[in-house]
Design a protein around this motif. Structure first.
Motif, short mmCIF file in Angstrom:
data_model
loop_
_atom_site.label_atom_id
_atom_site.label_comp_id
_atom_site.label_asym_id
_atom_site.label_seq_id
_atom_site.Cartn_x
_atom_site.Cartn_y
_atom_site.Cartn_z
N ILE A 171 -2.53 6.00 9.05
CA ILE A 171 -3.63 5.17 8.56
C ILE A 171 -3.37 3.72 8.94
O ILE A 171 -2.27 3.21 8.77
N GLU A 172 -4.39 3.07 9.46
CA GLU A 172 -4.37 1.63 9.73
C GLU A 172 -5.40 0.96 8.82
O GLU A 172 -6.55 1.38 8.76
N LEU A 173 -4.98 -0.09 8.11
CA LEU A 173 -5.88 -0.87 7.27
C LEU A 173 -5.98 -2.29 7.81
O LEU A 173 -4.97 -2.87 8.24
N ARG A 174 -7.18 -2.84 7.80
CA ARG A 174 -7.34 -4.24 8.27
C ARG A 174 -6.64 -5.16 7.29
O ARG A 174 -6.86 -5.10 6.08
N ASN A 175 -5.77 -6.01 7.82
CA ASN A 175 -4.83 -6.70 6.93
C ASN A 175 -5.44 -7.77 6.04
O ASN A 175 -4.83 -8.16 5.04
N ASP A 176 -6.64 -8.25 6.36
CA ASP A 176 -7.25 -9.21 5.44
C ASP A 176 -7.69 -8.55 4.15
O ASP A 176 -7.90 -9.23 3.13
N LEU A 177 -7.80 -7.22 4.15
CA LEU A 177 -8.21 -6.48 2.95
C LEU A 177 -7.04 -6.18 2.02
O LEU A 177 -7.25 -5.84 0.85
N ILE A 178 -5.82 -6.29 2.54
CA ILE A 178 -4.64 -5.89 1.76
C ILE A 178 -3.58 -7.00 1.74
O ILE A 178 -2.39 -6.73 1.62
N SER A 179 -4.02 -8.22 1.83
CA SER A 179 -3.08 -9.35 1.90
C SER A 179 -2.50 -9.72 0.54
O SER A 179 -1.54 -10.50 0.47
N GLY A 181 -5.55 -6.16 -3.55
CA GLY A 181 -6.11 -5.41 -2.43
C GLY A 181 -5.28 -4.19 -2.07
O GLY A 181 -5.82 -3.12 -1.74
N GLN A 182 -3.98 -4.33 -2.16
CA GLN A 182 -3.09 -3.20 -1.85
C GLN A 182 -3.29 -2.06 -2.84
O GLN A 182 -3.38 -0.90 -2.45
N GLN A 183 -3.38 -2.40 -4.10
CA GLN A 183 -3.59 -1.37 -5.11
C GLN A 183 -4.98 -0.74 -4.97
O GLN A 183 -5.13 0.49 -5.07
N TYR A 184 -5.99 -1.57 -4.71
CA TYR A 184 -7.36 -1.06 -4.57
C TYR A 184 -7.44 -0.04 -3.45
O TYR A 184 -8.02 1.05 -3.61
N TRP A 185 -6.88 -0.36 -2.28
CA TRP A 185 -7.00 0.54 -1.15
C TRP A 185 -6.14 1.79 -1.31
O TRP A 185 -6.54 2.88 -0.88
N ALA A 186 -5.00 1.67 -1.96
CA ALA A 186 -4.22 2.86 -2.25
C ALA A 186 -5.00 3.80 -3.16
O ALA A 186 -5.09 5.01 -2.91
N GLU A 187 -5.59 3.25 -4.21
CA GLU A 187 -6.36 4.07 -5.13
C GLU A 187 -7.58 4.69 -4.45
O GLU A 187 -7.97 5.82 -4.77
N VAL A 189 0.84 -1.20 0.00
CA VAL A 189 0.00 0.00 0.00
C VAL A 189 0.87 1.25 0.00
O VAL A 189 0.61 2.23 -0.71
N THR A 190 1.93 1.23 0.79
CA THR A 190 2.84 2.37 0.89
C THR A 190 3.44 2.71 -0.47
O THR A 190 3.48 3.88 -0.89
N LEU A 240 -7.76 5.47 -1.23
CA LEU A 240 -7.34 6.44 -0.21
C LEU A 240 -6.79 7.73 -0.81
O LEU A 240 -6.92 8.80 -0.20
N VAL A 241 -6.15 7.64 -1.97
CA VAL A 241 -5.46 8.81 -2.52
C VAL A 241 -6.34 10.04 -2.65
O VAL A 241 -5.95 11.14 -2.21
N PRO A 242 -7.54 9.97 -3.24
CA PRO A 242 -8.33 11.21 -3.35
C PRO A 242 -8.73 11.77 -2.00
O PRO A 242 -8.85 12.99 -1.84
N HIS A 243 -8.91 10.90 -1.01
CA HIS A 243 -9.24 11.40 0.32
C HIS A 243 -8.05 12.07 0.99
O HIS A 243 -8.19 13.10 1.67
N LEU A 244 -6.85 11.51 0.81
CA LEU A 244 -5.65 12.14 1.36
C LEU A 244 -5.40 13.49 0.70
O LEU A 244 -5.15 14.50 1.39
#
Length: 249
Positions: free
Chosen positions: A213-221, A225-231, A57-58, A233-237
């Motif tokens: 930011i803390e993400l529940r790890n079953d969502l980004i395993s 999932g890592q790319q989805y959550w980064a995408e 995600v980072t 989060l970006v507009p919100h950040l």
């Protein structure tokens, strides 16, 4: 050879964002018990050894924000870079029901050796990155396990942690909470007020804008999932930073 204790991605990136990952890997350097902490592969794959998925995600966040990323390259069980040097949990001997064999009898000299080899170089590099920027904005990325042993299930998909400086956290929480399908933890699954931790050291004590930011790890395993959550989060950040800047004007 142990190799570097951290990796920097896009050191000369143009934006203000510096994305950090304190617990990016479960790697144990060769100088620590010959590259093993005495744990099974299954235990080393658990959240006790690293923040599962947070490194991916980072990297995605930094790329999408045109920012720089810095990620550790040693397990949090070697020594925890998100703890102050005097924190009793800096070198864990028992974590979520698991005894850490290589840490059970680690003496002050071994603790100091690990600080010098891994913990301090990471923080020195992070501070150098931040000091080289006129007005950096820090986004620290972590992940949490859905359930600790014997504890209730954690329903949050994403958490925003903070101490007394809420300049960026408040607008980010407001934006995330506007999405009806998100369960957002506000200082959950734990408080962001931890004296001596990475944000206390590099952000709070220096007045730098930051968010954790803390993400529940079953969502980004996995990578998807890592790319989805980064995408996601970006507009919100980016929007939270814009909200802060507009409110200040």
């Amino acid at each position: 050879m142990d190799g570097p204790s951290f990796h920097i991605v896009a050191a000369d990136a143009p934006s203000r964002w510096v994305v950090t990952c304190d617990h990016a890997t479960n790697r144990v350097p060769p100088s620590v018990g010959g590259g093993t902490l005495g744990l099974s592969e299954a235990d080393m794959a658990r959240h006790i050894a690293w923040d599962v998925g947070a490194g991916g995600v980072t990297r995605h966040l930094a790329r999408l924000l045109d920012g720089t990323a810095i990620l550790t390259d040693f397990s949090r069980l070697v020594i925890d870079p998100n703890r102050g040097e005097d924190d009793p949990t800096l070198l864990m001997r028992l974590y979520d029901g698991t005894i850490i064999p290589a840490n059970r009898h680690a003496d002050p000299a071994e603790r100091e050796r690990r600080l010098a080899a891994f913990h301090r170089p990471y923080h020195e590099a992070l501070e150098a990155l931040l000091s080289a920027r006129r007005d950096p904005v820090i986004c620290a990325v972590h992940s949490f396990t859905p359930q600790l042993r014997g504890r209730p299930y954690r329903p949050w998909q994403v958490g925003v942690l903070f101490a007394e400086d809420r300049r960026l956290s408040d607008p980010l929480v407001a934006r995330l909470q506007s999405e009806p399908d998100l369960c957002v933890g506000v200082n959950e699954p734990y408080s962001g007020a931890l004296p001596g931790d990475a944000m206390d050291r590099h952000a709070l004590s220096r007045g730098r804008l930051h968010v954790l930011i803390e993400l529940r790890n079953d969502l980004i395993s996995d990578e998807a999932g890592q790319q989805y959550w980064a995408e996601r989060l970006v507009p919100h950040l980016a929007g939270a930073l814009e909200d802060f800047e507009n409110a200040r004007d």
